[in-house]
Scaffold this active site. Structure first.
Site, PDB file in Angstrom:
ATOM      1  N   ASP A 157       3.443  -4.653   7.715  1.00  0.00           N
ATOM      2  CA  ASP A 157       2.204  -3.889   7.622  1.00  0.00           C
ATOM      3  C   ASP A 157       1.052  -4.863   7.881  1.00  0.00           C
ATOM      4  O   ASP A 157       0.695  -5.660   7.022  1.00  0.00           O
ATOM      5  CB  ASP A 157       2.094  -3.244   6.238  1.00  0.00           C
ATOM      6  CG  ASP A 157       0.811  -2.436   6.079  1.00  0.00           C
ATOM      7  OD1 ASP A 157      -0.050  -2.488   6.978  1.00  0.00           O
ATOM      8  OD2 ASP A 157       0.668  -1.758   5.044  1.00  0.00           O
ATOM      9  N   CYS A 208      -4.634   2.622  -3.717  1.00  0.00           N
ATOM     10  CA  CYS A 208      -3.367   3.087  -3.128  1.00  0.00           C
ATOM     11  C   CYS A 208      -2.275   2.030  -3.294  1.00  0.00           C
ATOM     12  O   CYS A 208      -1.498   1.775  -2.355  1.00  0.00           O
ATOM     13  CB  CYS A 208      -3.524   3.455  -1.653  1.00  0.00           C
ATOM     14  SG  CYS A 208      -4.614   4.832  -1.396  1.00  0.00           S
ATOM     15  N   LYS A 236     -10.158  -0.256  10.289  1.00  0.00           N
ATOM     16  CA  LYS A 236     -10.381  -1.518   9.573  1.00  0.00           C
ATOM     17  C   LYS A 236     -10.732  -2.641  10.551  1.00  0.00           C
ATOM     18  O   LYS A 236     -11.280  -3.660  10.170  1.00  0.00           O
ATOM     19  CB  LYS A 236      -9.135  -1.903   8.778  1.00  0.00           C
ATOM     20  CG  LYS A 236      -8.809  -0.928   7.645  1.00  0.00           C
ATOM     21  CD  LYS A 236      -7.652  -1.429   6.817  1.00  0.00           C
ATOM     22  CE  LYS A 236      -6.912  -0.327   6.103  1.00  0.00           C
ATOM     23  NZ  LYS A 236      -7.641   0.275   5.000  1.00  0.00           N
ATOM     24  N   HIS A 238       0.870  -1.187   0.000  1.00  0.00           N
ATOM     25  CA  HIS A 238       0.000   0.000   0.000  1.00  0.00           C
ATOM     26  C   HIS A 238       0.907   1.237   0.000  1.00  0.00           C
ATOM     27  O   HIS A 238       2.024   1.198   0.520  1.00  0.00           O
ATOM     28  CB  HIS A 238      -0.850  -0.041   1.273  1.00  0.00           C
ATOM     29  CG  HIS A 238      -1.895   1.026   1.381  1.00  0.00           C
ATOM     30  ND1 HIS A 238      -1.601   2.312   1.759  1.00  0.00           N
ATOM     31  CD2 HIS A 238      -3.232   0.987   1.178  1.00  0.00           C
ATOM     32  CE1 HIS A 238      -2.721   3.024   1.783  1.00  0.00           C
ATOM     33  NE2 HIS A 238      -3.730   2.245   1.436  1.00  0.00           N
ATOM     34  N   GLN A 280      -4.182  -5.096   7.069  1.00  0.00           N
ATOM     35  CA  GLN A 280      -5.231  -6.007   6.598  1.00  0.00           C
ATOM     36  C   GLN A 280      -5.206  -7.317   7.384  1.00  0.00           C
ATOM     37  O   GLN A 280      -6.243  -7.802   7.833  1.00  0.00           O
ATOM     38  CB  GLN A 280      -5.050  -6.307   5.097  1.00  0.00           C
ATOM     39  CG  GLN A 280      -5.225  -5.103   4.188  1.00  0.00           C
ATOM     40  CD  GLN A 280      -6.675  -4.637   4.075  1.00  0.00           C
ATOM     41  OE1 GLN A 280      -7.619  -5.375   4.358  1.00  0.00           O
ATOM     42  NE2 GLN A 280      -6.862  -3.397   3.658  1.00  0.00           N
TER      43      GLN A 280
HETATM   44  C1  LIG Z   1      -2.260  -2.806   3.556  1.00  0.00           C
HETATM   45  C2  LIG Z   1      -2.558  -1.404   3.995  1.00  0.00           C
HETATM   46  N1  LIG Z   1      -1.584  -0.668   4.539  1.00  0.00           N
HETATM   47  C3  LIG Z   1      -1.796   0.579   4.976  1.00  0.00           C
HETATM   48  C4  LIG Z   1      -3.031   1.173   4.876  1.00  0.00           C
HETATM   49  C5  LIG Z   1      -3.212   2.594   5.363  1.00  0.00           C
HETATM   50  O1  LIG Z   1      -4.009   2.634   6.471  1.00  0.00           O
HETATM   51  P1  LIG Z   1      -4.546   4.030   7.055  1.00  0.00           P
HETATM   52  O2  LIG Z   1      -5.006   4.845   5.890  1.00  0.00           O
HETATM   53  O3  LIG Z   1      -5.614   3.623   7.962  1.00  0.00           O
HETATM   54  O4  LIG Z   1      -3.439   4.694   7.749  1.00  0.00           O
HETATM   55  C6  LIG Z   1      -4.076   0.464   4.312  1.00  0.00           C
HETATM   56  C7  LIG Z   1      -5.408   1.087   4.141  1.00  0.00           C
HETATM   57  O5  LIG Z   1      -6.077   0.885   3.146  1.00  0.00           O
HETATM   58  C8  LIG Z   1      -3.837  -0.870   3.858  1.00  0.00           C
HETATM   59  O6  LIG Z   1      -4.805  -1.609   3.309  1.00  0.00           O
END
Ligand SMILES: Cc1ncc(COP(=O)(O)O)c(C=O)c1O
Length: 405
Positions: A198, A363, A224, A121, A201
């Site tokens: 990360d 993203c 999430k 992401h 998810q």
């Molecule tokens: C795999 C992953 N990493 C990071 C993020 C970013 O999370 P946040 O926007 O809540 O900081 C997301 C959000 O879609 C994600 O799916």
């Protein structure tokens, strides 16, 4: 016994209609709906328990501090970590930026290599690009295979004596592919290379345990996890905390400030500057308790059943191109439709049937480039989704096919 109908009753929004149809909410990858216990915790937080935390000596400030700090313990339990390894924050974006500035900028220099996968992401890409631009660190990209799996051996093969960090998602937000981060951590630990996982998810869909995974940094994002937006946390192994500089300066993170010098609070407070999302974090605590009561193993099993059911149904639509086909993936499906319709058109038509999916690059532009598509539509399932909702998705997709083919 996992009673999905009973669970659905915990989420008030699921009983509403959208465009005259029952809501089928399949945008959980972007953000999940909230159970009543979270809504109640937030309401109570503002109606009965609100004051700023850490600074006051009056009753409400102590109460709010107690409630807020208790969440650190809840997060630690959820992650299988110690409380003082948990930095509370507004979510993964803040968390990874904190690691990039707080650990990266303090420990990396020009020519050092950071390994990322192509399915990260942007939150796990852009902060490292900042370090590339500002410090001259080198980003090395590891590819996925044709099923959308990331073989840990590819990550291991990319390691050189210049590798100073590996930062990898445990579950792709686009393909649902699950990465064997434990094997990567095992290898990296032997070489003294920190691993940032990360977990934005993965932590929503499967049990995660910091000691088992063996990572140095692990990020979760509250919205999430069925909690409020602007809540989240970063697990940081204690040795790594000791190597970090504070990312943001301000109230709470210091012990003493004079005109000439500052001294810092002990970690993890050293990394939490300013007034936090007090009530949001209290809501996240309620969400994690809710998840732990359900049992993450049970959630994972329910979602595996949904994944298998959806996979069989979607495979039957020979005009639908589902991206990635990992055997172990989570219940996330990204697709395009043959000969027709931009992903946005698909999403718009599905919405008319009450089916909420996301369309775009999610993203994850390097992944879109790897897949050779500008965008996909994505149906991402959560703990309250049902097989009947898979059927509704499929019939709405059939309508799209009639319209666009
Ligand atoms: C795999 C992953 N990493 C990071 C993020 C970013 O999370 P946040 O926007 O809540 O900081 C997301 C959000 O879609 C994600 O799916």
């Amino acid at each position: 016994m996992y009673d999905v109908e009973k669970i659905r009753g915990d989420f008030p929004i699921l009983s509403r209609e959208v465009n005259g149809k029952p809501l089928v909410y399949l945008d959980n990858g972007a953000s999940a709906q909230k159970p009543q216990v979270v809504i109640d915790a937030v309401t109570r937080g503002y109606a009965e328990e609100y004051a700023n935390v850490h600074r006051g000596l009056h009753f409400l400030s102590n109460l709010a501090t107690e409630k807020y700090e208790a969440v650190r313990g809840t997060i630690a339990r959820f992650l299988g970590a110690d409380e003082d390894e948990i930095v509370m924050n507004s979510g993964t974006t803040e968390g990874i930026n904190m690691v990039a500035y707080g650990w990266g900028a303090a420990n990396l220099r020009a020519g050092d290599e950071i390994i990322l996968s192509v399915m990260e992401h942007h939150a796990n890409i852009v902060p490292w690009h900042f370090l590339r631009e500002r410090l001259g660190v080198v980003i090395k990209w590891v590819d996925i295979d044709s099923n959308g799996d990331l073989d840990p051996q590819r990550v291991i093969d990319a390691v050189t004596e210049k590798t100073k960090l590996i930062s990898i998602t445990q579950m792709s937000n686009v393909l649902g592919s699950v990465v064997d981060v434990k094997s990567i951590c095992e290898f990296a630990r032997g070489r003294g290379i920190p691993v940032m996982v990360d977990g934005s998810q993965s932590s929503v869909h499967m049990p995660v345990d910091m000691r088992d995974i063996g990572c140095d940094f692990f990020s979760i994002t509250g919205h999430k996890l069925y909690g409020p937006s602007s809540s989240g946390a970063m697990f940081i192994r204690k040795e790594r905390m000791a190597e970090m500089q504070p990312f943001m300066g301000g109230g709470d993170m210091i012990r003493e400030v004079t005109k000439d010098v500052i001294t810092y609070n002990d970690p993890p407070m050293k990394f939490e500057a300013g007034t936090p999302g007090i009530v949001q974090m209290i809501g996240l605590g309620a969400a994690l308790e809710y998840l732990m009561d359900l049992g993450m193993d049970n959630v994972a099993q329910h979602e595996r059943d949904l994944r298998d059911y959806a996979r069989t149904k979607l495979d039957g639509l020979n005009w639908l191109n589902v991206q990635g086909n990992s055997a172990t993936k989570g219940a996330i499906f990204s697709f395009t439709m043959e000969g027709a319709a931009h992903a946005h058109d698909l999403s718009t038509v599905l919405d008319k049937r009450g089916v909420a999916v996301r369309a775009g690059h999610h993203c994850a532009q390097p992944l879109m480039q790897h897949l050779g598509v500008p965008a996909t539509a994505r149906a991402s399932f959560g703990l309250y989704n049902t097989k009947a909702e898979v059927d509704t998705l499929v019939s709405a997709l059939e309508l799209c096919h009639e319209l666009f083919a």
